[in-house]
Scaffold this active site. Structure first.
Site, mmCIF file in Angstrom:
data_model
loop_
_atom_site.group_PDB
_atom_site.id
_atom_site.type_symbol
_atom_site.label_atom_id
_atom_site.label_comp_id
_atom_site.label_asym_id
_atom_site.label_seq_id
_atom_site.Cartn_x
_atom_site.Cartn_y
_atom_site.Cartn_z
ATOM 1 N N LYS A 99 0.841 -1.208 0.000
ATOM 2 C CA LYS A 99 0.000 0.000 0.000
ATOM 3 C C LYS A 99 0.873 1.254 0.000
ATOM 4 C CE LYS A 99 -3.843 0.031 2.420
ATOM 5 N NZ LYS A 99 -5.099 0.397 3.096
ATOM 6 N N LYS A 116 2.842 -3.999 11.143
ATOM 7 C CA LYS A 116 1.515 -4.279 11.709
ATOM 8 C C LYS A 116 1.685 -4.775 13.138
ATOM 9 C CE LYS A 116 -2.796 -4.238 10.371
ATOM 10 N NZ LYS A 116 -3.393 -3.194 9.525
ATOM 11 N N ASP A 166 -7.170 0.091 13.957
ATOM 12 C CA ASP A 166 -7.463 -0.952 12.982
ATOM 13 C C ASP A 166 -8.650 -1.714 13.565
ATOM 14 O OD1 ASP A 166 -5.683 -2.196 10.514
ATOM 15 O OD2 ASP A 166 -6.945 -3.705 11.441
ATOM 16 N N ALA A 207 -13.644 1.341 -0.576
ATOM 17 C CA ALA A 207 -12.652 1.443 0.501
ATOM 18 C C ALA A 207 -12.408 0.150 1.250
ATOM 19 C CB ALA A 207 -13.119 2.489 1.508
ATOM 20 N N ALA A 208 -13.335 -0.786 1.192
ATOM 21 C CA ALA A 208 -13.219 -1.981 2.046
ATOM 22 C C ALA A 208 -11.905 -2.712 1.753
ATOM 23 C CB ALA A 208 -14.400 -2.903 1.815
HETATM 24 P P1 NAI Z 1 -17.309 2.236 9.565
HETATM 25 O O1 NAI Z 1 -17.447 1.185 10.616
HETATM 26 O O2 NAI Z 1 -17.384 3.673 9.971
HETATM 27 O O3 NAI Z 1 -18.419 2.021 8.428
HETATM 28 C C1 NAI Z 1 -18.776 0.785 7.924
HETATM 29 C C2 NAI Z 1 -20.274 0.816 7.692
HETATM 30 O O4 NAI Z 1 -20.664 -0.361 7.026
HETATM 31 C C3 NAI Z 1 -21.071 0.902 8.983
HETATM 32 O O5 NAI Z 1 -21.988 1.982 8.913
HETATM 33 C C4 NAI Z 1 -21.765 -0.448 9.058
HETATM 34 O O6 NAI Z 1 -23.047 -0.363 9.675
HETATM 35 C C5 NAI Z 1 -21.884 -0.805 7.597
HETATM 36 N N1 NAI Z 1 -22.020 -2.226 7.289
HETATM 37 C C6 NAI Z 1 -21.489 -3.287 7.921
HETATM 38 N N2 NAI Z 1 -21.817 -4.417 7.296
HETATM 39 C C7 NAI Z 1 -22.569 -4.073 6.227
HETATM 40 C C8 NAI Z 1 -23.170 -4.786 5.169
HETATM 41 N N3 NAI Z 1 -23.094 -6.101 5.096
HETATM 42 N N4 NAI Z 1 -23.855 -4.089 4.234
HETATM 43 C C9 NAI Z 1 -23.945 -2.750 4.290
HETATM 44 N N5 NAI Z 1 -23.387 -2.016 5.273
HETATM 45 C C10 NAI Z 1 -22.702 -2.667 6.224
HETATM 46 O O7 NAI Z 1 -15.935 1.919 8.816
HETATM 47 P P2 NAI Z 1 -15.139 2.875 7.835
HETATM 48 O O8 NAI Z 1 -14.047 3.542 8.585
HETATM 49 O O9 NAI Z 1 -16.094 3.697 7.059
HETATM 50 O O10 NAI Z 1 -14.425 1.815 6.880
HETATM 51 C C11 NAI Z 1 -15.147 1.188 5.838
HETATM 52 C C12 NAI Z 1 -14.254 0.163 5.165
HETATM 53 O O11 NAI Z 1 -13.088 0.815 4.644
HETATM 54 C C13 NAI Z 1 -13.732 -0.927 6.095
HETATM 55 O O12 NAI Z 1 -13.670 -2.132 5.383
HETATM 56 C C14 NAI Z 1 -12.337 -0.452 6.441
HETATM 57 O O13 NAI Z 1 -11.470 -1.541 6.741
HETATM 58 C C15 NAI Z 1 -11.913 0.211 5.155
HETATM 59 N N6 NAI Z 1 -10.907 1.244 5.337
HETATM 60 C C16 NAI Z 1 -11.111 2.273 6.194
HETATM 61 C C17 NAI Z 1 -10.138 3.243 6.364
HETATM 62 C C18 NAI Z 1 -10.335 4.391 7.320
HETATM 63 O O14 NAI Z 1 -9.439 5.214 7.430
HETATM 64 N N7 NAI Z 1 -11.460 4.482 8.005
HETATM 65 C C19 NAI Z 1 -8.857 3.207 5.630
HETATM 66 C C20 NAI Z 1 -8.786 2.100 4.675
HETATM 67 C C21 NAI Z 1 -9.763 1.154 4.568
#
Ligand code: NAI
Length: 360
Positions: A70, A82, A119, A257-258
């Site tokens: 990355k 990590k 994380d 983003a996931a």
């Molecule tokens: P977050 O926890 O704030 O948002 C995730 C959202 O997805 C929540 O609102 C949750 O209710 C919803 N959700 C869970 N399962 C679901 C499903 N099956 N269908 C629809 N919605 C569902 O997390 P965030 O920070 O927004 O991160 C989102 C993704 O991006 C994660 O996979 C994370 O690992 C990845 N990511 C995040 C970064 C960051 O800086 N926050 C950086 C790089 C990757």
């Protein structure tokens, strides 16, 4: 298998792997530095209930290596690293605080050569507690990693749309956003500002309701990937691109983003064969790491903006190579990243741990 990680299948010339154990509480953690290169190494601190130490070690080696991939694609200097903590941590209270401070002590043993932050399984409040004991935690600075990640995904969508649909803007482009959390919510704002038509889904009804107020049409979580849209943006959970969902995807671009969106490498090939342009997750979501780099390097918003544009150019290069060689984009990205890693290895050598204690 030997009890040392050198012959582990996920071992990739990692420079340091450290194992920690607190005899009083039984808390166990591991920290791996895939590469030091010339500066601090960085990677989040993951807390998970692993079935055993082997599973934790496999995750550690894979994730720290992934951070180097990355980093080179984001154009920042960090080597990959990590921390994994073998959960569970106490849910709250003094016991959680004690555990977090112990983990912070372990981070301190790297004297600044390892920087960590939020994380899976760790909250920003937890990082704030760790900060009381160690200066080597990041993500509490001026730039919100989630908002910066959303900007990077937005850049990825723009580039993928340009490549696949031959369009320079998102006016009227239909985007399905899965997950309307910190990243997905911020991404929706950027898309709507561009005139895109956004449909969304979230398991959290409050988050879905907040998106409705912005003008997002909400559909059930089970069908969001099947929507008749141009772009599907997974911003919730991993392994969403799999043998069940891929045949149902109607979008021609996938960019979100996931982490770990492809359930298996073959799924990347499946997307490629179906003409779906996939922005490899670790490139599309590198904005969070860019925010961390800005915090540590005391850079400003203009620097982040330039890194974002460079990230877009890197993605364009990935798409071009994948098209020219007729290979999946993930394969093209991995090959480019590996070449950049080798180049840094040649330039910086396999360094001893840099003396970075004075750098905060
Ligand atoms: P977050 O926890 O704030 O948002 C995730 C959202 O997805 C929540 O609102 C949750 O209710 C919803 N959700 C869970 N399962 C679901 C499903 N099956 N269908 C629809 N919605 C569902 O997390 P965030 O920070 O927004 O991160 C989102 C993704 O991006 C994660 O996979 C994370 O690992 C990845 N990511 C995040 C970064 C960051 O800086 N926050 C950086 C790089 C990757």
């Amino acid at each position: 298998m030997s009890c040392v990680p050198y012959d582990h299948p996920a071992f990739d010339a990692h420079e340091e792997v450290a194992f920690f154990h607190d005899a009083t509480s039984g808390l166990r953690a591991m920290i791996a530095i895939h590469r030091h290169w010339r500066t601090a190494s960085a990677g989040g601190c993951r807390v998970r209930e692993y079935p055993d130490a082997d599973a934790a070690l496999a995750d550690l080696l894979r994730l720290s290596r992934g951070m180097s991939y990355k980093s080179v694609m984001a154009g920042v200097d960090f080597g990959g690293a990590k921390a994994v903590v073998m959960g569970p941590l106490p849910e709250a209270g003094e016991a959680r605080r004690t555990a977090l401070l112990r983990i912070a002590d372990w981070v301190n043993t790297f004297a600044g050569a390892f920087r960590t932050g939020v994380d899976f399984g760790l909250r920003s409040e937890d990082v704030a507690v760790m900060r009381e004991r160690t200066p080597y935690v990041v993500g509490l600075g001026a730039f919100d990693p989630a908002a910066t990640t959303a900007h990077g995904v937005h850049e990825a969508i723009l580039n993928a749309v340009r490549h696949r649909l031959d369009r320079d803007d998102l006016e009227g482009v239909r985007v399905a956003v899965q997950g309307l959390g910190k990243v997905g919510g911020a991404l929706v704002d950027l898309l709507l500002a561009d005139g895109a038509v956004v449909v969304g889904a979230d398991t959290d009804v409050d988050r879905a309701a907040a998106a409705v107020k912005k003008g997002v049409r909400i559909v059930p979580v089970e069908i969001i990937h099947r929507e008749d849209v141009d772009v599907f943006s997974p911003c919730a959970v991993g392994e969403i691109l799999n043998e069940t969902t891929i045949p149902e995807i109607r979008a021609v671009v996938v960019a979100g983003a996931a982490n770990n969106q492809l359930a298996r490498p073959e799924d990347g090939l499946d997307l490629h064969r179906r003409g779906i342009l996939y922005a490899p997750d670790y490139v599309a979501n590198a904005g969070g790491l860019i925010a961390v780099a800005a915090e540590l390097g005391e850079h400003d918003a203009a620097w982040i903006g330039r890194k974002m544009k460079a990230l877009g150019r890197t993605l364009s290069h990935v798409f071009t190579v994948a098209t020219e060689k007729d290979i999946p984009t993930q394969e093209a990205a991995d090959a480019i990243a590996l070449e950049r890693i080798r180049e840094r290895d040649r330039r910086f050598g396999h360094n001893p741990r840099p003396q970075l204690a004075a750098q905060r």
